[in-house]
Each structure stands twice: as structure tokens, then as C-alpha cells.
Design an enzyme around this catalytic site. Structure first.
Site, mmCIF file in Angstrom:
data_model
loop_
_atom_site.group_PDB
_atom_site.id
_atom_site.type_symbol
_atom_site.label_atom_id
_atom_site.label_comp_id
_atom_site.label_asym_id
_atom_site.label_seq_id
_atom_site.Cartn_x
_atom_site.Cartn_y
_atom_site.Cartn_z
ATOM 1 N N LYS A 191 2.989 -15.360 1.883
ATOM 2 C CA LYS A 191 3.343 -16.156 0.711
ATOM 3 C C LYS A 191 4.866 -16.303 0.666
ATOM 4 C CE LYS A 191 1.326 -17.059 -2.852
ATOM 5 N NZ LYS A 191 0.939 -18.398 -3.387
ATOM 6 N N ASP A 204 -12.366 -9.270 3.688
ATOM 7 C CA ASP A 204 -13.608 -9.269 2.914
ATOM 8 C C ASP A 204 -14.226 -10.668 2.887
ATOM 9 O OD1 ASP A 204 -13.493 -6.550 2.253
ATOM 10 O OD2 ASP A 204 -14.023 -6.905 0.160
ATOM 11 N N ASP A 254 -3.083 -17.819 0.149
ATOM 12 C CA ASP A 254 -4.118 -18.345 -0.755
ATOM 13 C C ASP A 254 -4.842 -19.520 -0.110
ATOM 14 O OD1 ASP A 254 -1.717 -19.759 -0.948
ATOM 15 O OD2 ASP A 254 -2.041 -20.353 -3.030
ATOM 16 N N ASP A 304 -6.495 -7.117 3.579
ATOM 17 C CA ASP A 304 -7.599 -6.484 2.853
ATOM 18 C C ASP A 304 -8.496 -7.555 2.246
ATOM 19 O OD1 ASP A 304 -9.064 -4.391 1.574
ATOM 20 O OD2 ASP A 304 -7.964 -4.786 -0.274
ATOM 21 N N TYR A 360 0.825 -1.212 0.000
ATOM 22 C CA TYR A 360 0.000 0.000 0.000
ATOM 23 C C TYR A 360 0.860 1.263 0.000
ATOM 24 C CZ TYR A 360 -4.670 -1.995 0.642
ATOM 25 O OH TYR A 360 -5.867 -2.626 0.453
HETATM 26 C C1 IPM Z 1 -10.504 -1.491 3.305
HETATM 27 C C2 IPM Z 1 -10.724 -0.850 1.957
HETATM 28 C C3 IPM Z 1 -9.561 0.105 1.674
HETATM 29 C C4 IPM Z 1 -8.286 -0.711 1.623
HETATM 30 C C5 IPM Z 1 -9.727 0.955 0.395
HETATM 31 C C6 IPM Z 1 -11.015 1.757 0.415
HETATM 32 C C7 IPM Z 1 -8.555 1.850 0.159
HETATM 33 O O1 IPM Z 1 -10.862 -1.823 0.993
HETATM 34 O O2 IPM Z 1 -10.400 -0.766 4.305
HETATM 35 O O3 IPM Z 1 -10.457 -2.718 3.370
HETATM 36 O O4 IPM Z 1 -7.926 -1.252 0.566
HETATM 37 O O5 IPM Z 1 -7.627 -0.812 2.652
HETATM 38 MG MG MG Z 2 -10.959 -3.805 1.737
#
Ligand code: IPM
Ligand code: MG
Length: 368
Positions: A192, A253, A225, A249, A141
Site C-alpha cells: 500500500k 486466506d 486491496d 496473512d 507482527y
Molecule cells: C496464519 C495465522 C497466524 C498469523 C495466527 C494464528 C497468529 O493466521 O498463519 O496465517 O496471523 O500469522
Molecule cells: Mg492467517
């Protein structure tokens, strides 16, 4: 003395869900032995429209000075073509970086009432309680170089740099192990190392800290993975998962969806304790984004935002009783069958953002 909160609702559904947190803060100020003072700023596209940047210097300074920042969401198609440096996400990334919020805690808890809303079979997610500890200020990042350059032959080359130092890995590892001790006391570290040098170092450092400082906490290494696959195969095998910024990240999700909806998952981003005061800079935000497709309709799920405020009570203000009360109020509302559209199935009572927020306050009244 009142605790200073700096609210950054942001874009899309951000302001709508933040309104429900504001109502809860007002209720707490009036009815509990707590005192919060709120100030509010702009971030993301809304800041760009007002100031031409993703967050103004003035709001940055307020965020730095606050006891906690409560953040909604940023982004949307309206700002698809703004200059890269001013894109909405740049505001969020600057807050994380400048406030030194290296530790991102993303709990994925499946409320019993919502086990049906998960895309996985009920028995796989019922009672699920995992915590993803994501490194938040390093890795790909922020690593330099990060650029697109034009080569002599006319084509372009894009570079992002994945970069970690020993101390960056050590401090996030300690956060993960310390939290594991307050839970089921197991840590899985995802990287990884089979492909990336940063993964090799990550694994080495996590192993060393684990063995030397936390010998009583079982540690497992898993390729990132494979971890993604295991999360959808049998998520309850995990307690705390520690990983770098990018893997965190993605894995968070996945973990969020296990709980039924992205609209359920809160997060806390914490800095290092101040050498003198012991206080950590902190920001609390839902894991979901600004959901431009449903913005302005009043139907967004405010629970991840409310649960993020509950994490603020817990981690910034040590108001454990109040945090537990708020969590219990949310659980109760779900138990009673109230659902925003994202977590509703056929036959459920679908409520608006405001109705969901009001129902949480009703439960708070009953619990107080
Ligand atoms: C998160 C989001 C952010 C990230 C984006 C909006 C920059 O996806 O907080 O998970 O990638 O960290
Ligand atoms: Mg995210």
C-alpha cells in the site's frame, strides 16, 4: 542418517490431523528408502496447560535443533483469557521469529476434483496454481513499539508498528523471484505505497531487485486491496504474489478459499541457508487454524497437514519423488470422490479424518 522431525500438534484439530501425518511417516519409513525420526512437543494452549507458557524452552531448543518442524494448529476458546504473552499464538510467533523463518510459502492449488467446492465459479478456479510468498518475521507482527498505554486523560492508546528494512525486503523478494523461475515466471508485489511509507520502500526495493537481478521475470506492482479484489475476480492472472506479513496473512486466506476449503492449503516457512551447511531451518504448517468447533470429532480435513508434510519432503529433504508421490496420492483420493465434510457437497461420500488418512496411504501403496 535419519532425518530429525519435531512434531508440534498443538490444539484443537491439530493432534487429529497430525496423527494422519504420523501414519504416513511410519508407512514411508517401512516401505520407502527414507528414514525419519520423530520427537514430539507441546505448543499453544496445550503447552500453556502443561507449563504456563505457549512453548517451553526445552521444546524451543528441540525445534531449533530439528531438521524440520511439523506444526499443527494452536488456539481455542479455552485459552481466551490467558495472559497476552502466553496466548497460544505467541508460541507460533516465537517459533517463526527465533528460528528466523522469514519466507512463508503458501501455494493455492485447485485440485481438478474440487473445482466445484470453491465459492467461485468453476472456470475461474479450475487449474488454479498460485503461490503467495509472505514475509514472516517482520512488519506489524513484530515491530516495536507494540503496546497499549493509558493517556493522561484516562483513555487508552494502542500502537502497533509496521516496520521494514531494505535487507528484509530484499531477501523475501529474492525468494519470490527464485520460485517464480521454477513456475510460470511472473511476480506480483502487493503493498500500500499510496498510504504507507513501508509500502513506498517495499515497492522501491522489489523494483530494484527485479530489474537488476531478474530482468527476465515480468514484475507487476499491485495495491494490496486491489490484489484482494483481483484474487476473487480472476485469480489465474497471478503466478507468484510477494507481500509483507500482514497482507500475506489476509491474501493467503482469500487464496485458500478459492481452492475450495481452508482445509486444503499447506505452507512452508523457511529461514536463510546456513553459511556452512547450506541447510535452512524450516517449519511446515497448514494455513487453517485449530477449528475448536469441530475438534475431537474426528471429522477434520487432514489434507492441508499432509500437504504440509509433502512440502517438508520437497523443501527440507529434496525428496522430490516422494513429495510428488504423496501429492499424487492426495489428488487420487479426491478424484475417487472421498471428501471430509468441509469439501463435501450433496451426494458426496463424507469420510472421517482417519478414513481420509488411510485412503491416502492406500494410494501410496498403489503408487510405490
Ligand atoms: C496464519 C495465522 C497466524 C498469523 C495466527 C494464528 C497468529 O493466521 O498463519 O496465517 O496471523 O500469522
Ligand atoms: Mg492467517
Amino acid at each position: 542418517m535419519a532425518h530429525q522431525l519435531f512434531l508440534l500438534p498443538g490444539d484443537g484439530i491439530g493432534p487429529e490431523i497430525m496423527n494422519e501425518v504420523k501414519a504416513i511417516i511410519d508407512w514411508m519409513n517401512a516401505n520407502l528408502d527414507v528414514s525419519f525420526e520423530c520427537d514430539e512437543g507441546l505448543v499453544g494452549g496445550s503447552a500453556y496447560d502443561a507449563h504456563g507458557v505457549a512453548i517451553s524452552e526445552e521444546d524451543m531448543a528441540k525445534a531449533m535443533a530439528a531438521d524440520a518442524v511439523i506444526f499443527g494448529a494452536v488456539g481455542g476458546p479455552k485459552w481466551a483469557d490467558v495472559p497476552y504473552f502466553a496466548r497460544p499464538e505467541a508460541g507460533l510467533l516465537r517459533l517463526r521469529k527465533d528460528m528466523g523463518l522469514f519466507a512463508n510459502l503458501r501455494p493455492a492449488i485447485c485440485f481438478p476434483a474440487l473445482a466445484d467446492a470453491s465459492s467461485l465459479k468453476k472456470d475461474l478456479v479450475e487449474g488454479l496454481d498460485i503461490l503467495i510468498v509472505r514475509e514472516l518475521t517482520g512488519g506489524v507482527y513484530f515491530g516495536e513499539p507494540k503496546e497499549i498505554v493509558t493517556l493522561e486523560d484516562g483513555q487508552q492508546r494502542a500502537v502497533d508498528t509496521q516496520l521494514y528494512t531494505t535487507s528484509e525486503i530484499e531477501r523475501i523478494t529474492r525468494v519470490a523471484f527464485d520460485l517464480a523461475k521454477t513456475r510460470s515466471n511472473r511476480v506480483a508485489s502487493a503493498e500500500k505505497h499510496n498510504v504507507m511509507r513501508s509500502g513506498v520502500l517495499w515497492k522501491q526495493v522489489v523494483s530494484k531487485i527485479g530489474a537488476e537481478e531478474y530482468p527476465d521475470t515480468p514484475l507487476e506492482h499491485v495495491l494490496a486491496d486491489n490484489c484482494a479484489m483481483q484474487l476473487v475476480r480472476y485469480p489465474k492472472q497471478y503466478d507468484v504474489i510477494v507481500c509483507d506479513n500482514l497482507f500475506g496473512d489476509i491474501l493467503s486466506d482469500v487464496a485458500a478459499m478459492l481452492t475450495g476449503s481452508l482445509g486444503m492449503l499447506p505452507s512452508a516457512s523457511l529461514g536463510a541457508p546456513d553459511a556452512e551447511t547450506g541447510k535452512r531451518k524450516a517449519m511446515y504448517e497448514p494455513v487453517h487454524g485449530s477449528a475448536p468447533d469441530i475438534a475431537g470429532k474426528g471429522i477434520a480435513n487432514p489434507i492441508a497437514m499432509i500437504a504440509s508434510f509433502s512440502m517438508a519432503l520437497r523443501y527440507s529433504f529434496e525428496m522430490i519423488k516422494e513429495a510428488e508421490m504423496l501429492d499424487a496420492a492426495v489428488a487420487k483420493v479426491l478424484e475417487k470422490g472421498l471428501r471430509t465434510g468441509d469439501i463435501a457437497k450433496e451426494g458426496d461420500t463424507v469420510v472421517t479424518t482417519k478414513e481420509m488418512g488411510a485412503a491416502v496411504i492406500e494410494e501410496l501403496k498403489a503408487l510405490a
